[in-house]
Design an enzyme around this catalytic site. Structure first.
Site, PDB file in Angstrom:
ATOM      1  N   CYS A   2      26.203   0.422  25.809  1.00  0.00           N
ATOM      2  CA  CYS A   2      27.406   1.251  25.750  1.00  0.00           C
ATOM      3  C   CYS A   2      27.014   2.451  24.912  1.00  0.00           C
ATOM      4  O   CYS A   2      26.033   2.396  24.185  1.00  0.00           O
ATOM      5  CB  CYS A   2      28.595   0.598  25.024  1.00  0.00           C
ATOM      6  SG  CYS A   2      29.239  -0.873  25.830  1.00  0.00           S
ATOM      7  N   ARG A  27      23.878   5.039  29.148  1.00  0.00           N
ATOM      8  CA  ARG A  27      23.964   3.797  28.383  1.00  0.00           C
ATOM      9  C   ARG A  27      25.000   2.835  28.962  1.00  0.00           C
ATOM     10  O   ARG A  27      25.179   1.717  28.468  1.00  0.00           O
ATOM     11  CB  ARG A  27      24.330   4.090  26.930  1.00  0.00           C
ATOM     12  CG  ARG A  27      23.349   4.967  26.218  1.00  0.00           C
ATOM     13  CD  ARG A  27      23.771   5.164  24.786  1.00  0.00           C
ATOM     14  NE  ARG A  27      23.775   3.910  24.067  1.00  0.00           N
ATOM     15  CZ  ARG A  27      22.709   3.354  23.511  1.00  0.00           C
ATOM     16  NH1 ARG A  27      21.549   3.963  23.586  1.00  0.00           N
ATOM     17  NH2 ARG A  27      22.789   2.207  22.880  1.00  0.00           N
ATOM     18  N   TRP A  75      29.307  -0.437  29.313  1.00  0.00           N
ATOM     19  CA  TRP A  75      28.577  -1.287  30.261  1.00  0.00           C
ATOM     20  C   TRP A  75      28.997  -2.700  29.903  1.00  0.00           C
ATOM     21  O   TRP A  75      28.692  -3.206  28.837  1.00  0.00           O
ATOM     22  CB  TRP A  75      27.068  -1.123  30.080  1.00  0.00           C
ATOM     23  CG  TRP A  75      26.253  -1.858  31.087  1.00  0.00           C
ATOM     24  CD1 TRP A  75      25.951  -1.464  32.355  1.00  0.00           C
ATOM     25  CD2 TRP A  75      25.602  -3.118  30.914  1.00  0.00           C
ATOM     26  NE1 TRP A  75      25.162  -2.403  32.978  1.00  0.00           N
ATOM     27  CE2 TRP A  75      24.934  -3.427  32.130  1.00  0.00           C
ATOM     28  CE3 TRP A  75      25.521  -4.028  29.863  1.00  0.00           C
ATOM     29  CZ2 TRP A  75      24.185  -4.590  32.308  1.00  0.00           C
ATOM     30  CZ3 TRP A  75      24.777  -5.195  30.048  1.00  0.00           C
ATOM     31  CH2 TRP A  75      24.124  -5.462  31.255  1.00  0.00           C
ATOM     32  N   ASN A 101      29.466  -0.569  20.279  1.00  0.00           N
ATOM     33  CA  ASN A 101      28.295  -0.796  21.126  1.00  0.00           C
ATOM     34  C   ASN A 101      27.580  -2.006  20.557  1.00  0.00           C
ATOM     35  O   ASN A 101      27.231  -2.014  19.383  1.00  0.00           O
ATOM     36  CB  ASN A 101      27.381   0.436  21.084  1.00  0.00           C
ATOM     37  CG  ASN A 101      26.006   0.154  21.667  1.00  0.00           C
ATOM     38  OD1 ASN A 101      25.877  -0.653  22.575  1.00  0.00           O
ATOM     39  ND2 ASN A 101      24.992   0.812  21.136  1.00  0.00           N
ATOM     40  N   GLY A 102      27.383  -3.038  21.398  1.00  0.00           N
ATOM     41  CA  GLY A 102      26.711  -4.249  20.922  1.00  0.00           C
ATOM     42  C   GLY A 102      27.474  -5.488  21.340  1.00  0.00           C
ATOM     43  O   GLY A 102      28.323  -5.424  22.240  1.00  0.00           O
ATOM     44  N   GLU A 481       5.199  -2.481  39.754  1.00  0.00           N
ATOM     45  CA  GLU A 481       6.033  -1.326  39.411  1.00  0.00           C
ATOM     46  C   GLU A 481       6.596  -0.669  40.679  1.00  0.00           C
ATOM     47  O   GLU A 481       7.772  -0.283  40.722  1.00  0.00           O
ATOM     48  CB  GLU A 481       5.222  -0.321  38.574  1.00  0.00           C
ATOM     49  CG  GLU A 481       5.971   0.936  38.169  1.00  0.00           C
ATOM     50  CD  GLU A 481       7.239   0.699  37.341  1.00  0.00           C
ATOM     51  OE1 GLU A 481       7.494  -0.439  36.934  1.00  0.00           O
ATOM     52  OE2 GLU A 481       7.987   1.674  37.138  1.00  0.00           O
ATOM     53  N   LYS A 485      10.581  -0.248  41.318  1.00  0.00           N
ATOM     54  CA  LYS A 485      11.173   1.083  41.540  1.00  0.00           C
ATOM     55  C   LYS A 485      12.021   1.057  42.801  1.00  0.00           C
ATOM     56  O   LYS A 485      13.134   1.542  42.833  1.00  0.00           O
ATOM     57  CB  LYS A 485      10.099   2.163  41.706  1.00  0.00           C
ATOM     58  CG  LYS A 485       9.471   2.711  40.451  1.00  0.00           C
ATOM     59  CD  LYS A 485      10.321   3.667  39.671  1.00  0.00           C
ATOM     60  CE  LYS A 485      11.141   3.081  38.588  1.00  0.00           C
ATOM     61  NZ  LYS A 485      10.626   2.299  37.536  1.00  0.00           N
ATOM     62  N   GLU A 488      15.257  -1.423  42.463  1.00  0.00           N
ATOM     63  CA  GLU A 488      16.321  -1.088  41.507  1.00  0.00           C
ATOM     64  C   GLU A 488      17.178   0.086  41.969  1.00  0.00           C
ATOM     65  O   GLU A 488      18.346   0.150  41.645  1.00  0.00           O
ATOM     66  CB  GLU A 488      15.785  -0.890  40.085  1.00  0.00           C
ATOM     67  CG  GLU A 488      14.885   0.292  39.861  1.00  0.00           C
ATOM     68  CD  GLU A 488      14.347   0.363  38.416  1.00  0.00           C
ATOM     69  OE1 GLU A 488      14.977  -0.164  37.498  1.00  0.00           O
ATOM     70  OE2 GLU A 488      13.279   0.978  38.238  1.00  0.00           O
ATOM     71  N   HIS A 504      -0.206 -18.391  50.093  1.00  0.00           N
ATOM     72  CA  HIS A 504       0.248 -19.673  49.556  1.00  0.00           C
ATOM     73  C   HIS A 504       1.765 -19.795  49.617  1.00  0.00           C
ATOM     74  O   HIS A 504       2.387 -20.330  48.699  1.00  0.00           O
ATOM     75  CB  HIS A 504      -0.275 -19.848  48.126  1.00  0.00           C
ATOM     76  CG  HIS A 504      -1.763 -19.886  48.058  1.00  0.00           C
ATOM     77  ND1 HIS A 504      -2.511 -20.933  48.540  1.00  0.00           N
ATOM     78  CD2 HIS A 504      -2.659 -18.957  47.629  1.00  0.00           C
ATOM     79  CE1 HIS A 504      -3.800 -20.674  48.384  1.00  0.00           C
ATOM     80  NE2 HIS A 504      -3.918 -19.464  47.849  1.00  0.00           N
ATOM     81  N   LYS A 603      20.342   2.008  31.239  1.00  0.00           N
ATOM     82  CA  LYS A 603      19.071   2.551  30.769  1.00  0.00           C
ATOM     83  C   LYS A 603      18.542   1.796  29.560  1.00  0.00           C
ATOM     84  O   LYS A 603      17.371   1.510  29.453  1.00  0.00           O
ATOM     85  CB  LYS A 603      19.285   4.029  30.406  1.00  0.00           C
ATOM     86  CG  LYS A 603      18.047   4.732  29.904  1.00  0.00           C
ATOM     87  CD  LYS A 603      17.078   4.956  31.032  1.00  0.00           C
ATOM     88  CE  LYS A 603      15.824   5.674  30.604  1.00  0.00           C
ATOM     89  NZ  LYS A 603      14.760   5.453  31.605  1.00  0.00           N
TER      90      LYS A 603
HETATM   91  C1  G6P Z   1      15.894  -1.353  31.368  1.00  0.00           C
HETATM   92  C2  G6P Z   1      15.499  -0.144  32.191  1.00  0.00           C
HETATM   93  C3  G6P Z   1      14.037  -0.234  32.616  1.00  0.00           C
HETATM   94  C4  G6P Z   1      13.155  -0.412  31.388  1.00  0.00           C
HETATM   95  C5  G6P Z   1      13.582  -1.624  30.570  1.00  0.00           C
HETATM   96  C6  G6P Z   1      12.877  -1.677  29.243  1.00  0.00           C
HETATM   97  O1  G6P Z   1      15.947  -2.483  32.175  1.00  0.00           O
HETATM   98  O2  G6P Z   1      16.313  -0.047  33.325  1.00  0.00           O
HETATM   99  O3  G6P Z   1      13.660   0.947  33.291  1.00  0.00           O
HETATM  100  O4  G6P Z   1      11.828  -0.546  31.800  1.00  0.00           O
HETATM  101  O5  G6P Z   1      14.977  -1.562  30.285  1.00  0.00           O
HETATM  102  O6  G6P Z   1      13.341  -0.614  28.458  1.00  0.00           O
HETATM  103  P1  G6P Z   1      12.558   0.016  27.254  1.00  0.00           P
HETATM  104  O7  G6P Z   1      13.473   1.061  26.706  1.00  0.00           O
HETATM  105  O8  G6P Z   1      12.333  -1.107  26.276  1.00  0.00           O
HETATM  106  O9  G6P Z   1      11.275   0.561  27.750  1.00  0.00           O
END
Ligand code: G6P
Length: 608
Positions: A2, A27, A75, A101-102, A481, A485, A488, A504, A603
């Site tokens: 948040c 956030r 969030w 927030n938290g 990765e 990408k 998500e 397998h 994020k």
């Molecule tokens: C969230 C983001 C990812 C990120 C992960 C770790 O899930 O959507 O893109 O890789 O957090 O975040 P950080 O800030 O610790 O790299």
């Protein structure tokens, strides 16, 4: 997770709050709200949905006069996204309002106690409990009431609080959730993150755990949990304000992908000095580097994927054993650590709850710790024994691109530093590798300049339901990765598999027309992966290959080939990831999705 923001000064608060919340939407963005105080009455407006709903509802803040206020973008954690669950929350007569927030972990217990004393609750949130508890303990002194509540809450919080009895004051406090305070001649601010207030001030104070601040229009007073006043020094933020804006691109994600050459160069160049690598903030001399017996790389999401790559690089170049762990697993698996282990926490935000907890555990178990972090002054940066910053600048799109690329660079530099100190790399080899690193920004630019080729291909797969990514060794790490990408932001189911493992079980999912993306950048493994391509081709798959220039043999088996420029095999991730990022981006764009704010994601994940 948040975002919170607050302002008190000589201007109207509501437009400033709305503006700040706009910068914090990354956030969380399932609802937003604000409380504005005109000295008589505290007005609250809140609404489910994006910030624009709140904006329209309050006519850009025009319906909420007052020069003090707090705002929130949410969030959901406790209670679904709804108008009622949106912040701010208040006590019964709205004389105390709170944004949070938290997560308050013991909120059920606290709620029961309050209910037994006749308190009624209207939302499902843990935050409402804070407002009601403040009401319970409030006897006219806000500091005292907040301290009492802090002593009783377990969990994480950054709070903005207003009391109707105390016009002209905003209170803020934090524990394990980020909070900055900004100061300017026109008034003072609180925010979860710097971009929210950068437009108004560059003078900020980072609030430490269990510190409290009382903001007035023209003063700031800081206290510790014992109500003792603290002297704090402001920090001047050097970021360019435009770096936090979209800069002409349709989406932050595209802007941030385009910024990768610069971000990589910024992270790399200052550390290439005197024909070697100098990392000022490393905090370890050569002897200490040699004393490390084992490295643990601990992270979440994409940052974890950089760790999977780095394992190959560290082990290959520095001959030091590396374990890579998801932070959420590491913290509960009782890892074997001691003073000769090094735990590397990789995190863009520096606030990811699991990564932060893993760091604290590593410290408690006596290990040396280092953060690889993008946000200066973030919790991980402050708590690790040392920190190696990535200089990606603020990253807004939820799907990380430039932060990921800079994390790779930081890890390569560290691996090379270890290799040099431990004598596992000859001087000439090091020089050649440094030269390869120096080429990366330009090579990334080149790949980005061919984005239309990827777009054309992506447009054919907008209706795909499943897509597989395969590779071996570092190519497997790249596949992880690429797959993340894609899924998500495009919501297409996708999995990454070590190419040799496919047979397998998972190969049963390969059928006519299924897209398989194969990554082949490791010369020693080309032939093996080509065999795996043949296996999926013969079961009907359509194969797109990402491989190194010159490896034309792949064209005989794959249906579509994307070439990356030649570099040292240890560094290929930095190049191969570019077409994969672009692929995910263009599939999502083709489907008309908001790539910057994918559903259900945030994020910065500051909850467990
Ligand atoms: C969230 C983001 C990812 C990120 C992960 C770790 O899930 O959507 O893109 O890789 O957090 O975040 P950080 O800030 O610790 O790299």
């Amino acid at each position: 997770m948040c975002g919170i923001v607050g302002y008190i000064g000589n201007k109207q608060a509501a437009p400033i709050l709305l503006d700040g919340l706009g910068k914090l939407e990354y956030r969380g963005y399932d609802s937003a709200g604000m409380a504005v105080f005109d000295g008589q009455e505290i007005r609250i407006a809140k609404a489910k949905g994006r910030l624009k709903v709140l904006y329209n509802m309050t006519r850009g803040g025009g319906t909420m006069p007052g020069t003090a206020g707090i705002g929130h973008t949410r969030w959901a954690t406790h209670g679904e996204p709804s108008d009622t669950n949106a912040h701010p929350h208040s006590n019964e007569d709205a004389s105390i309002v709170v944004v949070h927030n938290g997560i308050i972990e013991n909120y059920m217990k606290l709620k029961k106690k309050l209910e037994a004393r006749g308190y009624q609750f209207h939302s499902e949130t843990d935050t409402e409990v804070i407002a009601q508890m403040l009401d319970y303990y409030y006897r006219g002194n806000p500091l005292e009431a907040i301290m009492k509540v802090m002593h009783r809450m377990e969990g994480s919080y950054a709070l903005g609080i207003m009391f109707r009895d105390h016009p002209g004051e905003i209170y803020a406090v934090r524990k394990d959730s980020p909070l900055v305070v900004g100061q300017s001649p026109e008034g003072n601010f609180i925010a979860s993150d710097v971009p929210a207030i950068l437009k108004y001030t560059r003078e900020v104070y980072f609030i430490e755990n269990e510190e409290l601040v009382c903001l007035k229009a023209d003063s700031l007073n800081f206290y510790n949990i014992d109500e003792e006043e603290l002297q704090k020094e402001p920090v001047t933020i050097e970021w360019d304000i435009h770096a936090a804006e979209k800069g002409g691109y349709a989406y932050f994600m595209m802007k941030e992908m385009q910024e990768q050459p610069k971000a990589v160069a910024d992270t790399l160049n200052p550390r290439l000095k005197n024909g070697g690598i100098e990392i000022e903030e490393l905090g370890m001399d050569e002897e200490e580097l040699r004393a490390v017996e084992k490295i643990f790389i601990v992270a979440c999401g994409s940052a974890y994927h950089t760790g999977v790559t780095a394992k190959y690089v560290f082990e290959g170049l520095a001959r030091i054993p590396v374990e890579v762990d998801l932070a959420s697993e590491f913290r509960y698996r009782n890892p074997i650590l001691n003073k000769n282990t090094l735990v590397l926490i990789v995190s863009q935000s520096g606030e990811t709850a699991d990564s932060l907890a893993a760091l604290r555990q590593a410290r408690a178990l006596g290990s040396r710790t280092m953060g690889i972090v993008n946000v200066v002054g973030s919790s991980i940066a402050r708590e690790a024994d040392s920190v190696l910053y990535t200089w990606a600048g603020p990253e807004i799109a939820v799907a990380t691109t430039k932060a990921y690329s800079t994390q790779l660079i930081a890890l390569y530099l560290l691996a090379l530093k270890f290799a040099s100190a431990r004598g596992t790399l000859r001087k000439e080899e090091l020089q050649t590798m440094l030269e390869d690193l120096r080429q990366l920004p330009e090579q990334i630019s080149l790949l980005l300049s061919h984005k239309e080729k990827v777009q054309k291909f992506a447009n054919r797969y907008l209706a795909a339901e499943h897509i597989f990514f395969i590779g071996r060794g570092i190519d497997y790490a790249i596949s992880l990765e690429g797959s993340l990408k894609l899924k998500e932001i495009s919501y297409i189911h996708s999995e990454a598999y070590a190419a040799g493992e496919l047979k397998h079980g998972t190969i049963s999912l390969i059928e006519e027309g299924r897209l398989v993306v194969a990554v082949l950048t490791q010369p020693e493994l080309y032939k093996k992966t080509i065999s795996n391509i043949v296996e999926v081709k013969s079961r009907g798959a359509f194969v797109m290959a990402v491989t190194t220039a010159g490896n034309t043999e792949v064209e005989k088996v794959a249906d579509y080939v994307i070439y990356i420029p030649e570099t040292n095999p240890y560094f290929t991730n930095s190049l191969a990831v570019i077409p994969l990022q672009l692929f995910g981006y263009y599939v999502a764009i083709g489907k008309g999705l908001d790539v910057d704010k994918p559903r259900n994601l945030a994020k910065s994940v500051t909850v467990e």
